[in-house]
Structures are given as structure tokens and as C-alpha cells.
Design an enzyme around this catalytic site. Sequence first.
Site, PDB file in Angstrom:
ATOM      1  N   PRO A   1       0.193  12.864   9.874  1.00 28.53           N
ATOM      2  CG  PRO A   1       0.245  10.854  11.050  1.00 28.53           C
ATOM      3  CD  PRO A   1       0.434  11.424   9.673  1.00 28.53           C
ATOM      4  CB  CYS A   2       0.501  17.527  13.518  1.00 30.90           C
ATOM      5  SG  CYS A   2       0.005  16.998  15.174  1.00 30.90           S
TER       6      CYS A   2
END
Length: 401
Positions: free
Chosen positions: A79-80
Amino acid sequence: MTYSVLDTFAGAGGFSLGFQLAGAKVIGAIEIDQWASETFQFNHPDATVIQSDIKRMTDKQILDTFGGTPPDIILGGPPCQGFSICNKNNGDHKDPRNSLFEEFIRVGRLLKPQIMIMENVPNLIKARTASYELVIDIITSELRKIGYHIDYKILEATNYGIPQIRKRLFVVASRTKLIAPFPEKTHTTMRSPYLMEAHLGICPTLWDAISDLPTLDAREGKEEAEYTIPPQNDYQGILRQGAATLFNHKAMNHSKRLVERFASMSCGHSTSDVPDHLRPLKRNGTEFSEKTYDQNNRRMHPDRPCHTIPASFYANFVHPYQNRNFTAREGARIQSFPDWYIFKGKPTVVSHKLLHREGRLEEKHLCQYNQVGNAVPPLLAKAIAQNILHQLRSQYAGSRQ
């Protein structure tokens, strides 16, 4: 030779599905969300799907589960949020070595695949830590430390025949240096391409993707239904192959007032363009909201590729001709999922922020729309896979001579 794939941070499985479509075997997945895991398992019944927070998995668990016959390829989209780049003003630019990216590295260190591929948002190229190090430099350095050659590039989905303007960063780590780590462009959005691009296919439009799906008004449709007309073009024919029944094509339960708002909008218009009497109201009130979000509920142009499908696309886009938001299946078509790929869980859920605020974490799952919007477009993944698998097979053939 058939190459095996393990999908980490797997979501609904769009990334690994592309590799499967290219001839690889999906042997497993690691995914924290229950509904996304159910989707992955349903569509990959022979894969070992571990629903778990990867941080809670010990080295022994990973090795016991996947180390017997280690995968040739490991995929992942940490996940960013772990890199603190989604919100440039949050003042918390973490080092990726202290994020979920480190878990991706750990799995690679343990299983030693031939290829590791990480997918993420394009802004990762520009992101810096608090000490002004480029995040991409840290990522490539950490992958080199465990024995890989690194290449990275931002790919545009429309260049590979996906009817959606979607840029994503792909980092390819390979044990043996790849001659061409990324696939050549196969499509163009230009109706009349230049002579030098005459060999390219024309990228499908939004309407090319969804025009054969049954017409629905708000509140209509079912999780399982019948097709009403045959495929209208090659893109629809490809995605309908192997599907006798239509799934996940259910319209949102819009209010009468919201339908009236949509009816007032032309292509390209959004909530900020509607007449005053149809403006959004404050939550649980009768007064008009002072905030208008220009990107919310924009009516899409049918004769162009769609805008990027995000995780919450049920509130982002209005159908080009029907007065409602897209269905989950329409989003899946725009993402290039085949129709036989069925999404589990509820179509939508209450806002995750609200659930967290009210302590209702047991209800916090990735709904069908989230699963579709978070995915790597399978046909983009397939193009990446075909290119890499071809080179791996060439290397294998050369090593046997």
C-alpha cells in the site's frame, strides 16, 4: 515450461490473473482482507490463499507454506500509504524500510524467486523521505542487496488496450538481467494513428467496454443475471469468453433526488455543474452543502477511455447514458477483468473512516468496488507477463543447450 506465481498484497488478484492469462500458474496469495481473499480463492480454487496480516506471519510460516516448491515469480503492491506519499502535507514521510515494502523484501529474501515485481502509484518516483532520500532509490537499493537487477518504469494502461487512463509504476527485479524488462506499446488512443504507429491497435473506449451490458436504472440489477445481447466488439468478446452468466451488475440504490441530479448532467459535467436546486445537501440536513467536489459524480464521455478507476469509483463516475453510477461489473470491464471473474463480499460498505471512528472494525472489508478499483488491470499485467515469461523461457532454453 510453466512458471509459478505468488501474489503478495494480492487484493482480488488482478495482477496474478494477468500472469495466469499469459500461461503462468498462480500457486498462492497473501491478503489481509477477508472479502478480497474470498474473491481470490473463488477464482483461483487451486491456489493456497493465506488471509493474514503479512507482518504477523513468521519466516517459518512463509517457508512452510510456500517454500517447499518456491515460486518463480513474486508479485506485490505494498500500500502506498506505507510510503506516506498520498498526502504530501501529512508531514510524515516514512522510510520505506520501515513500511510494508520491507515485508515484500522479506518474502523475496526467504523464497528467492527469479523475478519480483512491485506495482505502485506513479508519484513514488518523486517521493522523498524526511532526510530527502528518493524513495525509489531506497527501494532499488534494498532489492539489489538481496541479489536482483532492477528496472522500473511508469506504464499507461491505454497503451496496452485497456479503456482507462491509468498510470502505474512497475519495479521489476530479476536474478538475471533482462534485455527488455517492459512490454512494447500495443495500442494507441488516436483514431488515426501516425504512419509510424500504424501497426498499433486502437484502444477501446469506455462504450466499447460496457455497451453490451444490460441497461439498468438506479436500484435495478442483480448479483447474478443473464446477458441480453451478444458482444458488440472484440474487446467485449474477449472478456465474455468463458462466461455464461453475468455477475456483479447491480446498480446503486440512488435516491430520486440524486437521479434527478444525474439527469441534469451532460458528459464531462460533475456535481459542481448541476443547477442550484439539485446541489448536494449537508449530511442529515436540509441545507445545501457549501462544499462541492469537482471530481465527484462526473458523467463520463462514451467515446473516450474512462478516467482512472479508484477504490471508491462508485461515487466518482456517472454512466454516459444512464442516470446512475457504474456497477461493479462495469468497473471490472473498464479494468479489463473477464466476466467469469466473480467478486465476493458486498457491493459497497459504509465509509471505512466512519467504521473506524465508531469502532466497527469487524465490518471494515474491501467491498466489490474497492476490490475492482485497487486492482492491477489484468490485461496490463498480461502484457507484462508475456514479455517477461518469453525472456525467462529463452534463458531457460539457452541454459539447456
